[in-house]
Design a protein around this motif. Structure first.
Motif, PDB file in Angstrom:
ATOM      1  N   LEU A 247       2.260   2.146  -3.589  1.00  0.00           N
ATOM      2  CA  LEU A 247       1.334   2.242  -4.720  1.00  0.00           C
ATOM      3  C   LEU A 247       1.383   3.607  -5.408  1.00  0.00           C
ATOM      4  O   LEU A 247       1.299   3.694  -6.618  1.00  0.00           O
ATOM      5  N   GLY A 248       1.519   4.658  -4.668  1.00  0.00           N
ATOM      6  CA  GLY A 248       1.556   5.997  -5.252  1.00  0.00           C
ATOM      7  C   GLY A 248       2.950   6.459  -5.623  1.00  0.00           C
ATOM      8  O   GLY A 248       3.145   7.620  -5.973  1.00  0.00           O
ATOM      9  N   GLU A 249       3.913   5.571  -5.563  1.00  0.00           N
ATOM     10  CA  GLU A 249       5.316   5.941  -5.791  1.00  0.00           C
ATOM     11  C   GLU A 249       5.877   5.324  -7.064  1.00  0.00           C
ATOM     12  O   GLU A 249       7.062   5.040  -7.157  1.00  0.00           O
ATOM     13  N   GLY A 250       5.040   5.124  -8.066  1.00  0.00           N
ATOM     14  CA  GLY A 250       5.446   4.436  -9.279  1.00  0.00           C
ATOM     15  C   GLY A 250       6.585   5.078 -10.050  1.00  0.00           C
ATOM     16  O   GLY A 250       7.239   4.421 -10.852  1.00  0.00           O
ATOM     17  N   ASP A 251       6.837   6.371  -9.836  1.00  0.00           N
ATOM     18  CA  ASP A 251       7.932   7.048 -10.538  1.00  0.00           C
ATOM     19  C   ASP A 251       9.253   6.971  -9.786  1.00  0.00           C
ATOM     20  O   ASP A 251      10.282   7.388 -10.315  1.00  0.00           O
TER      21      ASP A 251
ATOM     22  N   GLU B  17       0.832  -1.204   0.000  1.00  0.00           N
ATOM     23  CA  GLU B  17       0.000   0.000   0.000  1.00  0.00           C
ATOM     24  C   GLU B  17       0.868   1.256   0.000  1.00  0.00           C
ATOM     25  O   GLU B  17       0.548   2.242  -0.649  1.00  0.00           O
TER      26      GLU B  17
END
Length: 185
Positions: free
Chosen positions: A108-112, A105
């Motif tokens: 998840l928002g750290e794809g870059d 979790e």
């Protein structure tokens, strides 16, 4: 409340041991209390000072990535075994999912983030290698792609982290049966 007393300072030689202890403690603390649990609780559980924690892991994401790096390493190790199959790999994913959902979790928002991308690249290589092995052994159909294997791993992991403990074993068995039917020859 009992706590682990801090270890005597052994200097730089204690670094690798402290790092392993911090990763193990993070698994326990975050599995029990969620990813927002205080980092001081991780240091305390590991038996190290907060300075040691921040030397190894300057932020919460670094700690999550260390745990997931170990998970991917375990999957790579398993996939390299001569008798490894997609089915046995899913068993490893199922075991991991029960403990590491807070870490998944968290990224998840750290794809870059290059570290997240590197983990994804390793998983992609693992899926391609397992795909080739499964095709050669005639255990999966020709229509199955490496991305299908990645999706299966992701789906099983995500599903199991969001359901009650009492339903996980049955759900895992149903997911594996579904993938067998979908991927089989």
């Amino acid at each position: 409340m009992s706590s682990t007393p801090p270890k005597p300072n052994r200097g730089p030689s204690a670094g690798p041991e402290n790092r392993r202890a911090l990763v193990a403690a993070a698994r326990q603390v975050f599995a029990a209390d969620g990813f927002s649990a205080p980092l001081s609780a991780v240091a305390k559980r590991a038996g190290v000072g907060q300075g040691s924690l921040y030397r190894h892991f300057p932020d919460r994401l670094s700690l999550a990535l260390a745990v997931l790096d170990e998970n991917v390493g375990e999957l790579e190790e398993h996939a390299g075994l001569p008798d490894a199959t997609l089915d046995t790999l899913l068993d490893v994913v199922i075991d991991q999912a029960l403990v590491t959902s807070p870490f998944v979790e968290a990224i998840l928002g750290e794809g870059d983030d290059p570290r997240v991308i590197a983990l994804g690249t390793r998983l992609d290589r693992l899926a391609h290698a397992l795909h080739a092995k499964e095709l050669a052994a005639h255990r999966i159909a020709d229509h199955v792609e490496p991305d299908d294997i990645l999706m299966a791993i992701s789906m099983v992991g995500a599903t199991l982290t969001r359901i009650p403990d009492s339903h996980r074993a049955d759900t895992a068995a149903r997911a594996k049966a579904m993938f067998r039917r979908s991927f089989g020859r």
